[in-house]
Scaffold this motif. Structure first.
Motif, short mmCIF file in Angstrom:
data_model
loop_
_atom_site.label_atom_id
_atom_site.label_comp_id
_atom_site.label_asym_id
_atom_site.label_seq_id
_atom_site.Cartn_x
_atom_site.Cartn_y
_atom_site.Cartn_z
N ASP A 620 22.78 119.56 13.13
CA ASP A 620 24.14 119.50 12.58
C ASP A 620 24.11 119.42 11.06
O ASP A 620 24.92 120.06 10.37
N VAL A 621 23.18 118.63 10.52
CA VAL A 621 23.07 118.48 9.07
C VAL A 621 22.70 119.81 8.42
O VAL A 621 23.30 120.24 7.43
N VAL A 622 21.70 120.49 8.99
CA VAL A 622 21.26 121.78 8.43
C VAL A 622 22.39 122.80 8.51
O VAL A 622 22.65 123.55 7.55
N GLY A 623 23.08 122.85 9.64
CA GLY A 623 24.18 123.80 9.79
C GLY A 623 25.28 123.57 8.77
O GLY A 623 25.82 124.52 8.18
N ASP A 624 25.62 122.31 8.52
CA ASP A 624 26.66 122.00 7.55
C ASP A 624 26.23 122.38 6.14
O ASP A 624 27.03 122.92 5.36
N LEU A 625 24.97 122.12 5.80
CA LEU A 625 24.47 122.50 4.47
C LEU A 625 24.51 124.01 4.29
O LEU A 625 24.87 124.52 3.21
N GLN A 626 24.15 124.75 5.30
CA GLN A 626 24.17 126.21 5.20
C GLN A 626 25.60 126.73 5.04
O GLN A 626 25.83 127.70 4.30
N ARG A 627 26.56 126.10 5.70
CA ARG A 627 27.96 126.49 5.52
C ARG A 627 28.43 126.22 4.10
O ARG A 627 29.38 126.85 3.63
N ARG A 628 27.78 125.30 3.44
CA ARG A 628 28.13 124.97 2.05
C ARG A 628 27.28 125.77 1.06
O ARG A 628 27.13 125.36 -0.10
N SER A 629 26.71 126.86 1.49
CA SER A 629 25.84 127.72 0.65
C SER A 629 24.58 126.99 0.21
O SER A 629 23.98 127.32 -0.82
N GLY A 630 24.18 125.98 0.98
CA GLY A 630 22.97 125.24 0.66
C GLY A 630 21.73 125.95 1.18
O GLY A 630 21.79 126.76 2.11
N ARG A 631 20.60 125.64 0.58
CA ARG A 631 19.32 126.20 1.00
C ARG A 631 18.39 125.05 1.37
O ARG A 631 18.06 124.21 0.53
N VAL A 632 18.00 124.97 2.63
CA VAL A 632 17.12 123.90 3.11
C VAL A 632 15.69 124.22 2.69
O VAL A 632 15.17 125.30 2.97
N LEU A 633 15.05 123.27 2.00
CA LEU A 633 13.70 123.47 1.48
C LEU A 633 12.64 122.91 2.41
O LEU A 633 11.55 123.47 2.53
N SER A 634 12.93 121.77 3.04
CA SER A 634 11.93 121.18 3.94
C SER A 634 12.62 120.19 4.87
O SER A 634 13.70 119.67 4.56
N ILE A 635 11.98 119.93 6.00
CA ILE A 635 12.41 118.90 6.94
C ILE A 635 11.17 118.06 7.26
O ILE A 635 10.20 118.57 7.81
N GLU A 636 11.21 116.80 6.90
CA GLU A 636 10.06 115.92 7.08
C GLU A 636 10.35 114.92 8.20
O GLU A 636 11.33 114.17 8.14
N ASP A 637 9.50 114.92 9.21
CA ASP A 637 9.66 114.02 10.35
C ASP A 637 9.14 112.64 9.98
O ASP A 637 8.02 112.49 9.49
N LYS A 638 9.97 111.62 10.20
CA LYS A 638 9.57 110.24 9.88
C LYS A 638 9.58 109.37 11.14
O LYS A 638 9.73 108.16 11.04
N GLY A 639 9.42 109.97 12.31
CA GLY A 639 9.37 109.20 13.54
C GLY A 639 10.74 108.70 13.95
O GLY A 639 11.09 107.56 13.69
N GLY A 640 11.50 109.54 14.61
CA GLY A 640 12.84 109.17 15.02
C GLY A 640 13.90 109.49 13.99
O GLY A 640 15.09 109.57 14.31
N ARG A 641 13.48 109.67 12.75
CA ARG A 641 14.39 110.07 11.68
C ARG A 641 13.73 111.21 10.91
O ARG A 641 12.52 111.45 11.02
N SER A 642 14.53 111.89 10.10
CA SER A 642 14.01 113.01 9.32
C SER A 642 14.63 113.01 7.94
O SER A 642 15.78 112.56 7.76
N ASP A 643 13.87 113.51 6.98
CA ASP A 643 14.38 113.77 5.63
C ASP A 643 14.60 115.27 5.49
O ASP A 643 13.64 116.06 5.58
N VAL A 644 15.84 115.67 5.26
CA VAL A 644 16.16 117.07 5.03
C VAL A 644 16.35 117.26 3.53
O VAL A 644 17.24 116.67 2.92
#
Length: 687
Positions: A620-644
């Motif tokens: 959901d977070v990635v989809g919303d950023l893309q709708r805002r003309s955002g460019r996702v650079l990385s997704i880091e798994d932190k064990g149950g949570r992630s840094d986008v």
């Protein structure tokens, strides 16, 4: 509070340092503990209670964040040395107040970078680290919050290497983890440091068992530092015994050279790790004598200034604060001596000023002193029209140091006074706020006549409006936000003429200039004079540059113009009708004509974001950023949570925090920093 620190302490034992970090890493709590451990305060105040010494502004206490950089003084005697005097500046962590970090690092000699042991290197950590490196400020690091669940010194060290391109040197390791944090193994001194539940410290030399366990780590530290220090490398290769004094000296030389960063760890809130950090500040951060001589412009050319109390006076105004008893003008003295009663030359205002009162500042309190010396940070009280970034010098030897650069504002609000009777106070309040904060700008909408205020983000502007309401008692209404677009020439153009001719009898106006315009990629403006034979006299060349700079305020699309080189190639004068004003007008006309020919490309501010979200909400977070003309650079798994990690245009991020809460049921959070300008992907939103 203690009495003011005076020059009785030799300058080699002075330390002027800042505390820098991402928001919520614990800078202010750490500063509070530093003051308490040094005896500068007799009890600690907590940020969450609104009682921290350096967060004395009512708005800071209400919001629970640092807004303005605050200076405090302390003395510290390391357990094996002599007393040192410390001037500590606690800086904000929020990107909206980056000017406070910028102007603090401009005048400080060293800094402590604070990282959360749980969150590691965060976006604003990178920003302040780059600021410190740009100013050549030596750094040590403190990994805080090591008592929290999930804290990791090793992970933070790895992120320092990967994200900051740093060379961290861990000076030890913690004893116990999370809630069981109880001590620090000191590799340098071969000591075990422990704290009880009240934060009281005890030290003991390594036992034979501890030596066998920790000596390999000490050897790895020696080898790492020896790669950057010849004296230590020689001792290491000769297999000589390397005691604490030899290793400390090598660490100090390498740190001052910017080769690496000593790292310590602890929990400021639990009073664990503070004394070793104070010792490290003394051992590894520079005195004013250790910093390179500063350069200043004088009427006889460039001069170098050592931190000599007997040298020519040179001080930089880096901060202005309005207090009930009068304005405080903060000054870093680089050379010479400043006394009450002196008359000094102010470079930006080009006039002399008398020093009526001098103070050593302790947060919101000041104590009068009669004299200040090179290397000190003091405040002049009572000047009404001081300008941040100007130089104070002797009237007989006028000097100009490099000024302080503020980032361009990225967002504006419309402001109106609810009552017409508040208009005068609104104007006075805005002028005062703009004087104190160079990143806050006031303007007028050319079409509507409404007041516009420009700042670094919504929080910045919210705080300024709060100050208008609370300090100036103005009922202010705000309008819809506007993004700070810029424009830049699309191509080069040559031989563009600008003329100002007004000759109707009497003294007229005449000026003619011919310019070339070329775009550049760094966003800067450069003026080049290639005229020969005196076709444009020197004073008119300076007027031409002044007219060009004024014309940059608004391009063909209505936004400031950046990223261009303008070359003056020809011109004409009249024996009686030419004037500096005529050449300013002709230059502005020439640039307007040139930009009309080249066309301009619209640029928009882009933000770097890191979204901390439950793993289930990543899509959901990635989809919303893309709708805002955002460019996702990385997704880091932190064990149950992630840094986008992503980049997105500021114009598309209106209301983002609210949307993010909705997407994640309030479990996600985001931090963002200004990351530069890019070609706009669409037309500006209507104001």
């Amino acid at each position: 509070m203690n009495t003011p620190l005076t020059s009785n302490t030799p300058i080699r034992r002075w330390r002027n340092l800042g505390i820098i970090a991402h928001v919520d890493a614990g800078k202010t709590t750490l500063t509070e503990r530093l003051l308490w451990k040094t005896g500068a305060i007799h009890r600690t105040g907590e940020v969450h209670d609104g009682a921290a010494t350096t967060d004395f502004d009512p708005i800071e206490r209400r919001r629970g964040i640092t807004i303005g950089a605050a200076a405090v003084q302390a003395r510290w005697t390391p357990h094996d040395g002599a007393e040192h005097r410390l001037t500590v500046i606690d800086t904000p962590g929020h990107i909206d107040f980056a000017i406070e970090v910028e102007r603090s690092l401009r005048v400080l000699d060293g800094a402590v970078a604070v990282f959360s042991g749980v969150d590691g290197v965060q976006p604003q950590s990178e920003t302040v680290w780059r600021q410190a490196r740009r100013h050549g400020v030596p750094l040590i690091a403190f990994v805080n919050k090591m008592d929290r669940v999930g804290a990791s010194l090793e992970r933070t060290l790895a992120q320092m290497r990967d994200k900051l391109d740093a060379v961290p040197w861990a000076l030890g390791e913690t004893v116990g983890a999370e809630s069981d944090l109880s001590g620090w193994i000191d590799y340098v001194a071969r000591e075990s440091v422990s704290w009880d539940d009240a934060g009281n410290l005890s030290r003991q030399a390594w036992t034979s068992e501890e030596a066998a366990r920790f000596e390999p780590a000490r050897q790895r530290l020696i080898e790492a530092v020896a790669d950057h220090d010849d004296a230590l490398a020689e001792a290491f290769l000769d297999a000589r015994a390397i005691d604490a004094a030899l290793l400390k000296a090598a660490l100090r030389r390498a740190t001052l050279a910017g080769a690496g960063t000593p790292v310590l760890a602890g929990s400021a809130f639990k009073n664990k790790g503070v004394e070793p950090l104070l010792d490290a500040i003394v051992d590894y951060l520079p005195s004013p004598l250790d910093r390179p001589a500063v350069r200043a412009q004088s009427e006889r050319g460039e001069v170098e200034l050592a931190p000599d109390a007997n040298g020519p006076l040179a001080g930089l105004v880096f901060k202005i604060v309005q207090q009930e008893h009068g304005a405080q003008t903060f000054v870093r003295l680089y050379s010479g001596t400043l006394r009450v009663g002196d008359t000094v030359w102010a470079s930006r205002r080009e006039k002399t000023l008398r020093v009526g009162r001098l103070q050593v500042v302790q947060a919101d309190r000041g104590q009068d002193v009669d004299v200040a010396y090179a290397g000190e940070i003091v405040a002049v009280v009572g000047w009404k029209d001081a300008i941040s970034g100007e130089t104070l010098s002797d009237a007989g030897e006028r000097l100009a140091l490099d000024s302080i650069q503020a980032q361009p504002a990225v967002l504006s609000w419309r402001l109106t006074a609810a009552k017409s009777s508040d208009l005068i106070r609104l104007g006075q309040g805005l002028a005062s706020l703009a004087q104190q904060d160079p990143s806050f700008r006031v303007g007028t909408d050319a079409d509507t006549g409404e007041t516009l205020v420009w700042g670094m983000g919504e929080l910045h502007l919210e705080v300024m409006v709060d100050r208008l309401r609370e300090l100036w008692n103005v009922d202010v209404r705000t309008g819809s936000p506007r993004v700070a677009y810029q424009e830049t020439p699309s191509r080069a153009v040559r031989g563009v003429e600008g003329k100002q001719v007004k000759q109707n009898g009497g003294i007229g106006q005449f000026a003619r200039v011919v310019i070339d315009v070329e775009p550049r990629q760094d966003g800067q403006f450069e003026f080049v004079d290639l005229t020969v034979g005196g076709v444009v006299p020197r004073n008119f060349v300076a007027a031409t540059e002044k007219g060009l700079r004024a014309a940059l305020a608004e391009g063909p699309q209505g936004f400031p113009v950046v990223g261009l080189t303008v070359t003056l190639v020809d011109g004409d004068t009249h024996a009686t009708d030419s004037s500096e004003m005529s050449f300013q007008i002709a230059a502005a006309k020439a640039l307007a004509s040139a930009l009309a020919q080249t066309g301009t490309t619209l640029l928009e501010p882009v933000m770097a974001l890191v979204v901390d979200t439950p793993a289930a909400n990543v899509g959901d977070v990635v989809g919303d950023l893309q709708r805002r003309s955002g460019r996702v650079l990385s997704i880091e798994d932190k064990g149950g949570r992630s840094d986008v990690t992503a980049r997105a245009p500021l114009a598309q991020l209106s209301g983002y925090t609210t949307t993010l809460r909705s997407l994640s049921q309030g479990r996600a959070s985001a931090s963002m920093v200004f990351d530069g300008y890019e070609v706009a992907r669409g037309l500006p939103k209507a104001a």
